[in-house]
Scaffold this active site. Sequence first.
Site, PDB file in Angstrom:
ATOM      1  N   HIS A  36       0.241 -25.198  11.667  1.00  0.00           N
ATOM      2  CA  HIS A  36       0.865 -23.871  11.678  1.00  0.00           C
ATOM      3  C   HIS A  36       2.358 -23.964  11.933  1.00  0.00           C
ATOM      4  CE1 HIS A  36      -0.003 -24.407  16.010  1.00  0.00           C
ATOM      5  NE2 HIS A  36      -1.271 -24.512  15.682  1.00  0.00           N
ATOM      6  N   LYS A  57     -15.007 -21.495   1.811  1.00  0.00           N
ATOM      7  CA  LYS A  57     -14.681 -21.968   0.451  1.00  0.00           C
ATOM      8  C   LYS A  57     -15.355 -23.302   0.155  1.00  0.00           C
ATOM      9  CE  LYS A  57     -10.245 -19.619   0.030  1.00  0.00           C
ATOM     10  NZ  LYS A  57      -8.787 -19.823  -0.099  1.00  0.00           N
TER      11      LYS A  57
HETATM   12  C1  COA Z   1     -14.278 -17.093  -0.072  1.00  0.00           C
HETATM   13  C2  COA Z   1     -13.283 -16.279   0.717  1.00  0.00           C
HETATM   14  C3  COA Z   1     -13.218 -16.880   2.115  1.00  0.00           C
HETATM   15  C4  COA Z   1     -11.959 -16.369   0.038  1.00  0.00           C
HETATM   16  O1  COA Z   1     -11.045 -15.641   0.799  1.00  0.00           O
HETATM   17  P1  COA Z   1      -9.707 -15.058   0.130  1.00  0.00           P
HETATM   18  O2  COA Z   1      -8.864 -14.600   1.257  1.00  0.00           O
HETATM   19  O3  COA Z   1     -10.071 -14.099  -0.948  1.00  0.00           O
HETATM   20  O4  COA Z   1      -9.109 -16.324  -0.563  1.00  0.00           O
HETATM   21  P2  COA Z   1      -7.607 -16.765  -0.861  1.00  0.00           P
HETATM   22  O5  COA Z   1      -6.770 -15.612  -1.247  1.00  0.00           O
HETATM   23  O6  COA Z   1      -7.123 -17.636   0.245  1.00  0.00           O
HETATM   24  O7  COA Z   1      -7.889 -17.702  -2.098  1.00  0.00           O
HETATM   25  C5  COA Z   1      -8.304 -17.175  -3.296  1.00  0.00           C
HETATM   26  C6  COA Z   1      -9.048 -18.258  -4.032  1.00  0.00           C
HETATM   27  O8  COA Z   1     -10.265 -18.558  -3.353  1.00  0.00           O
HETATM   28  C7  COA Z   1     -11.148 -19.105  -4.330  1.00  0.00           C
HETATM   29  N1  COA Z   1     -12.472 -18.538  -4.102  1.00  0.00           N
HETATM   30  C8  COA Z   1     -12.895 -17.257  -4.297  1.00  0.00           C
HETATM   31  N2  COA Z   1     -14.191 -17.143  -4.003  1.00  0.00           N
HETATM   32  C9  COA Z   1     -14.594 -18.371  -3.607  1.00  0.00           C
HETATM   33  C10 COA Z   1     -15.837 -18.882  -3.182  1.00  0.00           C
HETATM   34  N3  COA Z   1     -16.948 -18.133  -3.100  1.00  0.00           N
HETATM   35  N4  COA Z   1     -15.905 -20.195  -2.868  1.00  0.00           N
HETATM   36  C11 COA Z   1     -14.831 -20.978  -2.946  1.00  0.00           C
HETATM   37  N5  COA Z   1     -13.610 -20.542  -3.342  1.00  0.00           N
HETATM   38  C12 COA Z   1     -13.509 -19.242  -3.666  1.00  0.00           C
HETATM   39  C13 COA Z   1     -10.644 -18.726  -5.703  1.00  0.00           C
HETATM   40  O9  COA Z   1     -10.205 -19.895  -6.344  1.00  0.00           O
HETATM   41  C14 COA Z   1      -9.476 -17.813  -5.382  1.00  0.00           C
HETATM   42  O10 COA Z   1      -8.389 -17.944  -6.268  1.00  0.00           O
HETATM   43  P3  COA Z   1      -8.319 -16.982  -7.570  1.00  0.00           P
HETATM   44  O11 COA Z   1      -8.449 -15.577  -7.050  1.00  0.00           O
HETATM   45  O12 COA Z   1      -6.982 -17.288  -8.133  1.00  0.00           O
HETATM   46  O13 COA Z   1      -9.467 -17.398  -8.435  1.00  0.00           O
HETATM   47  C15 COA Z   1     -13.627 -14.767   0.719  1.00  0.00           C
HETATM   48  O14 COA Z   1     -14.722 -14.501  -0.093  1.00  0.00           O
HETATM   49  C16 COA Z   1     -13.873 -14.148   2.018  1.00  0.00           C
HETATM   50  O15 COA Z   1     -14.961 -14.076   2.503  1.00  0.00           O
HETATM   51  N6  COA Z   1     -12.775 -13.620   2.593  1.00  0.00           N
HETATM   52  C17 COA Z   1     -12.814 -13.013   3.862  1.00  0.00           C
HETATM   53  C18 COA Z   1     -12.366 -11.588   3.756  1.00  0.00           C
HETATM   54  C19 COA Z   1     -11.565 -11.221   4.956  1.00  0.00           C
HETATM   55  O16 COA Z   1     -10.543 -11.808   5.232  1.00  0.00           O
HETATM   56  N7  COA Z   1     -12.049 -10.266   5.696  1.00  0.00           N
HETATM   57  C20 COA Z   1     -11.427  -9.863   6.888  1.00  0.00           C
HETATM   58  C21 COA Z   1     -12.544  -9.628   7.866  1.00  0.00           C
HETATM   59  S1  COA Z   1     -12.004  -9.445   9.488  1.00  0.00           S
END
Ligand code: COA
Length: 131
Positions: A109, A58
């Site tokens: 945590h 992020k």
């Molecule tokens: C950027 C990333 C890390 C965000 O992860 P996420 O779990 O969707 O994020 P969270 O639920 O904690 O937070 C959501 C917020 O992240 C923020 N966000 C989304 N994309 C973002 C980006 N490219 N950069 C920064 N912040 C971002 C947004 O503000 C979002 O809030 P909104 O949906 O209300 O707009 C995501 O793109 C990612 O790669 N997730 C990994 C997926 C995963 O867990 N895979 C499992 C593999 S084993």
Amino acid sequence: MPVKGCGVDAIEIARIARAIKRPGFQGRVFTEYERDYLSSRPVQSWAARFAAKEAVMKSLGRGWLQGVSFAEIEIRADEWGRPSVTLVGGAREVARQQGVTRFVVSLTHTKELAIAYVIALGEEEHAGSDW
Ligand SMILES: CC(C)(COP(=O)(O)OP(=O)(O)OC[C@H]1O[C@@H](n2cnc3c(N)ncnc32)[C@H](O)[C@@H]1OP(=O)(O)O)[C@@H](O)C(=O)NCCC(=O)NCCS
């Protein structure tokens, strides 16, 4: 030192407790150093490092499948237990493009939740970096 970005992530411990039992998950998400370090630690510490990797993503504005993968972000601990971030591969390249040269990271945590907070910092040009 200019702030280039920040990121925060919270993850349910139960989700990571399930995931680390799945074949391939540990090797896909955690580096060899992390797996070794975490092998004697509770699932909360695994979850906190997963959260730290998402918080780094992020702070760079790029997620999983957007040029940065989990195993390219390594969370190390110094002799006192303080965490730090090291990048390789695509993550390192994304950081370089953005002028990010180091991160500060904090983990916490409870029984149910792990949280990580990351600040991405830049340097003056040509001043070197943590990687
Ligand atoms: C950027 C990333 C890390 C965000 O992860 P996420 O779990 O969707 O994020 P969270 O639920 O904690 O937070 C959501 C917020 O992240 C923020 N966000 C989304 N994309 C973002 C980006 N490219 N950069 C920064 N912040 C971002 C947004 O503000 C979002 O809030 P909104 O949906 O209300 O707009 C995501 O793109 C990612 O790669 N997730 C990994 C997926 C995963 O867990 N895979 C499992 C593999 S084993």
